[in-house]
Design an enzyme around this catalytic site. Structure first.
Site, PDB file in Angstrom:
ATOM      1  N   CYS A   2       0.835  -1.184   0.000  1.00  0.00           N
ATOM      2  CA  CYS A   2       0.000   0.000   0.000  1.00  0.00           C
ATOM      3  C   CYS A   2       0.879   1.247   0.000  1.00  0.00           C
ATOM      4  O   CYS A   2       1.903   1.301   0.675  1.00  0.00           O
ATOM      5  CB  CYS A   2      -0.964   0.094   1.184  1.00  0.00           C
ATOM      6  SG  CYS A   2      -2.066  -1.293   1.290  1.00  0.00           S
ATOM      7  N   ARG A  27       3.969  -0.409  -4.741  1.00  0.00           N
ATOM      8  CA  ARG A  27       3.684  -0.906  -3.387  1.00  0.00           C
ATOM      9  C   ARG A  27       2.353  -1.642  -3.300  1.00  0.00           C
ATOM     10  O   ARG A  27       2.033  -2.243  -2.280  1.00  0.00           O
ATOM     11  CB  ARG A  27       3.650   0.274  -2.398  1.00  0.00           C
ATOM     12  CG  ARG A  27       4.960   1.020  -2.313  1.00  0.00           C
ATOM     13  CD  ARG A  27       4.839   2.168  -1.340  1.00  0.00           C
ATOM     14  NE  ARG A  27       4.643   1.708   0.008  1.00  0.00           N
ATOM     15  CZ  ARG A  27       5.610   1.366   0.840  1.00  0.00           C
ATOM     16  NH1 ARG A  27       6.860   1.427   0.440  1.00  0.00           N
ATOM     17  NH2 ARG A  27       5.343   0.967   2.054  1.00  0.00           N
ATOM     18  N   TRP A  74      -2.769  -2.784  -1.649  1.00  0.00           N
ATOM     19  CA  TRP A  74      -2.430  -4.199  -1.761  1.00  0.00           C
ATOM     20  C   TRP A  74      -3.288  -4.867  -0.699  1.00  0.00           C
ATOM     21  O   TRP A  74      -3.047  -4.711   0.492  1.00  0.00           O
ATOM     22  CB  TRP A  74      -0.943  -4.416  -1.499  1.00  0.00           C
ATOM     23  CG  TRP A  74      -0.485  -5.814  -1.760  1.00  0.00           C
ATOM     24  CD1 TRP A  74      -0.077  -6.335  -2.952  1.00  0.00           C
ATOM     25  CD2 TRP A  74      -0.359  -6.881  -0.799  1.00  0.00           C
ATOM     26  NE1 TRP A  74       0.276  -7.648  -2.796  1.00  0.00           N
ATOM     27  CE2 TRP A  74       0.112  -8.014  -1.499  1.00  0.00           C
ATOM     28  CE3 TRP A  74      -0.619  -6.993   0.566  1.00  0.00           C
ATOM     29  CZ2 TRP A  74       0.345  -9.241  -0.866  1.00  0.00           C
ATOM     30  CZ3 TRP A  74      -0.391  -8.210   1.193  1.00  0.00           C
ATOM     31  CH2 TRP A  74       0.087  -9.316   0.470  1.00  0.00           C
ATOM     32  N   ASN A 100      -1.810   2.094   5.680  1.00  0.00           N
ATOM     33  CA  ASN A 100      -0.963   0.983   5.236  1.00  0.00           C
ATOM     34  C   ASN A 100      -0.605   0.193   6.489  1.00  0.00           C
ATOM     35  O   ASN A 100      -0.078   0.768   7.437  1.00  0.00           O
ATOM     36  CB  ASN A 100       0.301   1.556   4.562  1.00  0.00           C
ATOM     37  CG  ASN A 100       1.382   0.521   4.376  1.00  0.00           C
ATOM     38  OD1 ASN A 100       1.099  -0.657   4.237  1.00  0.00           O
ATOM     39  ND2 ASN A 100       2.623   0.955   4.368  1.00  0.00           N
ATOM     40  N   GLY A 101      -0.918  -1.102   6.505  1.00  0.00           N
ATOM     41  CA  GLY A 101      -0.616  -1.915   7.693  1.00  0.00           C
ATOM     42  C   GLY A 101      -1.804  -2.801   8.029  1.00  0.00           C
ATOM     43  O   GLY A 101      -2.683  -3.016   7.192  1.00  0.00           O
ATOM     44  N   GLU A 482      17.904 -17.392  -7.657  1.00  0.00           N
ATOM     45  CA  GLU A 482      17.447 -16.059  -8.056  1.00  0.00           C
ATOM     46  C   GLU A 482      16.870 -16.080  -9.482  1.00  0.00           C
ATOM     47  O   GLU A 482      15.857 -15.431  -9.760  1.00  0.00           O
ATOM     48  CB  GLU A 482      18.615 -15.065  -7.920  1.00  0.00           C
ATOM     49  CG  GLU A 482      18.329 -13.635  -8.327  1.00  0.00           C
ATOM     50  CD  GLU A 482      17.194 -12.955  -7.556  1.00  0.00           C
ATOM     51  OE1 GLU A 482      16.683 -13.517  -6.587  1.00  0.00           O
ATOM     52  OE2 GLU A 482      16.816 -11.846  -7.976  1.00  0.00           O
ATOM     53  N   LYS A 486      13.062 -14.948 -10.318  1.00  0.00           N
ATOM     54  CA  LYS A 486      12.732 -13.894 -11.287  1.00  0.00           C
ATOM     55  C   LYS A 486      11.711 -14.401 -12.298  1.00  0.00           C
ATOM     56  O   LYS A 486      10.750 -13.717 -12.621  1.00  0.00           O
ATOM     57  CB  LYS A 486      13.982 -13.400 -12.041  1.00  0.00           C
ATOM     58  CG  LYS A 486      14.948 -12.568 -11.258  1.00  0.00           C
ATOM     59  CD  LYS A 486      14.516 -11.145 -10.987  1.00  0.00           C
ATOM     60  CE  LYS A 486      13.781 -10.988  -9.684  1.00  0.00           C
ATOM     61  NZ  LYS A 486      14.493 -10.856  -8.470  1.00  0.00           N
ATOM     62  N   GLU A 489       8.176 -14.900 -10.654  1.00  0.00           N
ATOM     63  CA  GLU A 489       7.407 -13.743 -10.194  1.00  0.00           C
ATOM     64  C   GLU A 489       6.906 -12.863 -11.320  1.00  0.00           C
ATOM     65  O   GLU A 489       5.855 -12.239 -11.180  1.00  0.00           O
ATOM     66  CB  GLU A 489       8.156 -12.927  -9.132  1.00  0.00           C
ATOM     67  CG  GLU A 489       9.411 -12.256  -9.597  1.00  0.00           C
ATOM     68  CD  GLU A 489      10.118 -11.524  -8.474  1.00  0.00           C
ATOM     69  OE1 GLU A 489       9.473 -11.049  -7.546  1.00  0.00           O
ATOM     70  OE2 GLU A 489      11.354 -11.428  -8.547  1.00  0.00           O
ATOM     71  N   HIS A 505      19.423 -36.687  -6.228  1.00  0.00           N
ATOM     72  CA  HIS A 505      18.728 -37.068  -4.996  1.00  0.00           C
ATOM     73  C   HIS A 505      17.231 -36.846  -5.088  1.00  0.00           C
ATOM     74  O   HIS A 505      16.562 -36.719  -4.067  1.00  0.00           O
ATOM     75  CB  HIS A 505      19.345 -36.316  -3.808  1.00  0.00           C
ATOM     76  CG  HIS A 505      20.798 -36.603  -3.662  1.00  0.00           C
ATOM     77  ND1 HIS A 505      21.270 -37.763  -3.110  1.00  0.00           N
ATOM     78  CD2 HIS A 505      21.882 -35.901  -4.078  1.00  0.00           C
ATOM     79  CE1 HIS A 505      22.595 -37.753  -3.153  1.00  0.00           C
ATOM     80  NE2 HIS A 505      22.988 -36.638  -3.740  1.00  0.00           N
ATOM     81  N   LYS A 604       5.962  -4.236  -3.790  1.00  0.00           N
ATOM     82  CA  LYS A 604       7.407  -4.051  -3.684  1.00  0.00           C
ATOM     83  C   LYS A 604       7.927  -4.229  -2.261  1.00  0.00           C
ATOM     84  O   LYS A 604       8.882  -4.954  -2.035  1.00  0.00           O
ATOM     85  CB  LYS A 604       7.761  -2.654  -4.203  1.00  0.00           C
ATOM     86  CG  LYS A 604       9.248  -2.340  -4.206  1.00  0.00           C
ATOM     87  CD  LYS A 604       9.937  -2.998  -5.353  1.00  0.00           C
ATOM     88  CE  LYS A 604      11.431  -2.788  -5.345  1.00  0.00           C
ATOM     89  NZ  LYS A 604      12.102  -3.817  -6.140  1.00  0.00           N
TER      90      LYS A 604
END
Ligand code: F6R
Length: 609
Positions: A2, A27, A74, A100-101, A482, A486, A489, A505, A604
């Protein structure tokens, strides 16, 4: 998660706020809204979807007013819908709130407020704040907010306005970021620096428990009990242009291409080739204490965690100190053995990741010395850690982290090389050789970026595959993780990163003609082993794309596609090998028509647990 913007001044508040929200859209972007005080009454516009949708509404029904607040969401409590979009109002429609929270006790509060006759219009936790302020309002908005904060539990960054107090914007911060921008005859609130860069560089970073009162001519910061307190004003050196796309189609691509510069900026003024020295201005821990440390914990989330995994190799190989790497959300709930002899390194681009902050606090409480690697000046992590080494990457706007990752790696090389030199755990000539190698990184990354057209062609060829494996060994194992992250996402393709030696394995059972493999196979001490792993995959029908060292003909014969990278000491390989994997994910997402900078379900900075 947010984004919040608040404005009071001489400009049209709606214009400033939507402009600021655009810079905060990373965000959260499932719904958005703005409220302003217009001719003595609150007027608001809200919409589901990205800010562009809100923009359309504002064009047909503009907002006029000099005071306002806005929000890009968000979702946590309540699905993305117009009713759940912020700002939220009280029963009278005179008080509006953006948040936000998470308000943890909202159900309990909602029940009480409903029994007192308050009517709720959304499923959010935020709406209780608007009704509590209404309940506590006796003609002074600031006092009503203070009273309200006594009853709410949880995390919040708040922006509040009321048509009954039209010359004031109130902000409050508890475990979620909030900054104040200072202008001439105008002042601002925002969740993050980029929102305000076109308007001011003078910013105050609010601290936990701060409540701020903004008028157009002044800003006052208070503690939750109403005592006025002084907070330092910081001058931000980030350039507003850095927060623009600058001719690139997406922020992510721009940020990938910025890496030679951002690494150079992170090294510059710290690594002195002529003097054969590293000087880390902000790391104040003295040499005696440093050399008395016997264990390093590295704690982070997501991409920053992957940087931490590379860090483990560096601490162990260069400093010869045991290093453990932890995901912050795990670390905070187990019982890590921390004491004065441990160093806890927290890595965070934003400096606002809730779990990383909690891990940092746990480490501090346990007596461990804490060192943050962070990109955002004034963020919670950077303020609370004992020492901080900033990555000088500028604002990272693309939700998928790229330049922050290599900046974090550069910071880890600086820290470990410096410590190794101080401790004498590597010989002087080895130190000199390594810093000279390190110094060449920006120009080597420029070389790697020239492979972009080949990477784009591979992306086109493989974009229809639904599963991918990324393999690496040793210092390149985190790069495999990584690369997989990438791809997942931003293109929503299932991908897994594995240490190549672990394939036998279990995971090797997955290999068939539908499961391509990206293998980091640059020249290193484990090169022959990786070749063996490639043979095993090929023998099972796998299609292998290799990241290889320039001139390696052997790999050409053994694999189906190759991206060649300049030769580099294996220690520094991650700074290079990650670049084609970032580009690959980018191009696949582009081919598939995915929203590269704002992938679904993500935000983000993850400021909630
Ligand atoms: C992935 C990504 C995330 C972040 C993670 C930690 O591309 O961006 O995995 O790395 O959320 O964020 P920071 O570094 O801000 O603590």
């Amino acid at each position: 998660m947010c984004g919040i913007v608040g404005y009071i001044g001489g400009k049209n508040a709606g214009d400033v706020i939507i402009d600021g929200l655009k810079r905060l859209e990373y965000r959260g972007y499932d719904s958005a809204g703005i409220a302003v005080i217009s001719e003595g009454a609150i007027e608001s516009r809200r919409s589901v979807g990205k800010l562009a949708e809100l923009g359309k509404i504002l064009r047909s029904k503009p907002l006029k007013g000099l005071t306002g607040i806005g929000h890009t969401r968000w979702a946590t409590h309540g699905k993305p819908s117009e009713e759940n979009a912020h700002p939220h109002t009280d029963c009278s429609g005179k008080i509006v709130v953006v948040h936000n929270g998470i308000i943890e006790n909202y159900l309990e509060l909602k029940k009480i407020l409903a029994s007192e006759g308050h009517k709720f219009k959304s499923e959010t936790d935020t709406e209780v704040i608007a009704h509590l302020i209404e309940k506590n309002f006796k003609g002074d908005l600031f006092k009503a907010v203070l009273e309200t904060l006594k009853t709410v539990k949880g995390a919040y960054a708040l922006g509040v306005i009321s048509s009954d107090d039209p010359d004031t914007v109130i902000g409050a911060r508890q475990d979620a970021p909030l900054i104040v921008g200072l202008g001439n005859g105008e002042n601002f609130l925002a969740s993050d620096i980029p929102a305000l860069l076109p308007y001011t560089r003078k910013m105050i970073f609010l601290e936990e428990g701060d409540v701020v009162k903004l008028n157009k001519d002044g800003v006052k910061v208070f503690s939750k009990d109403g005592r006025e307190i002084k907070r330092e004003t910081k001058n931000i050196t980030w350039d507003a242009v850095q927060a623009e796309k600058g001719g690139y189609k997406h922020f992510m691509l721009k940020e990938i291409y910025e890496q030679p510069q951002t690494i150079q900026d992170t090294i510059l003024g710290r690594l002195f080739i002529g003097e054969q020295k590293i000087y880390l201005e902000d790391v104040k821990i003295d040499d005696k204490k440093l050399n008395g440390l016997n264990k390093v914990y590295i704690v982070a989330c997501g991409t920053s965690y992957h940087a931490g995994l590379v860090g483990k190799f560096l601490f162990e190989n260069l400093v010869k100190v045991t290093a453990e790497v932890d995901i912050a959300s795990e670390f905070r709930y187990r019982s890590p053995v921390l004491d004065k002899k441990t160093l806890t390194v927290v890595i965070s681009q934003s400096g606002e990741t809730a779990d990383t902050i909690a891990a940092l606090r746990l480490a501090k409480q346990s007596g461990s010395h804490t060192l943050a690697i962070c990109n955002v000046v004034g963020s919670t992590v950077s303020r609370e850690a004992d020492d901080v080494l900033y990555t000088h990457c500028g604002p990272e706007i693309g939700v998928a982290s790229t330049k922050a990752f290599t900046g974090q790696l550069a910071a880890l090389y600086l820290i470990t090389l410096d410590w190794a030199a101080k401790k004498g755990s590597i010989k002087k000539d080895e130190f000199v050789r390594l810093i000279n190698e390190f110094w060449e990184t920006p120009s080597r990354i420029r070389e790697v970026l020239k492979a972009d057209p080949q990477v784009a062609a591979l992306a086109k060829e493989f974009s229809q595959k639904r599963d991918f494996l990324f393999l690496g060994r040793h210092v390149n194992y985190p790069i495999a993780l990584e690369g997989a992250l990438k791809l997942k996402e931003i293109s929503y393709i299932h991908a897994e990163g594995y240490p190549a030696g672990e394939m036998k394995h279990g995971p090797i059972a997955l290999i068939d003609e539908n499961m391509p493999l990206f293998v980091v196979a640059t020249k290193s001490a484990v090169y022959e082993k990786v070749l063996g792993n490639i043979e095993e995959a090929k023998a099972r029908g796998g299609t292998v794309i290799a990241l290889a060292t320039a001139g390696d003909k052997e790999i050409t014969a053994k694999t189906d596609g190759q991206i060649y990278l300049p030769e580099v000491d294996e220690f520094f390989a991650p700074l290079l090998t990650v670049i084609p994997l970032q580009l690959f994910a980018y191009h696949v997402a582009e081919v598939l028509g995915c929203d590269v900078d704002q992938p679904r379900n993500l935000a983000k900075s993850v400021t909630v647990e």
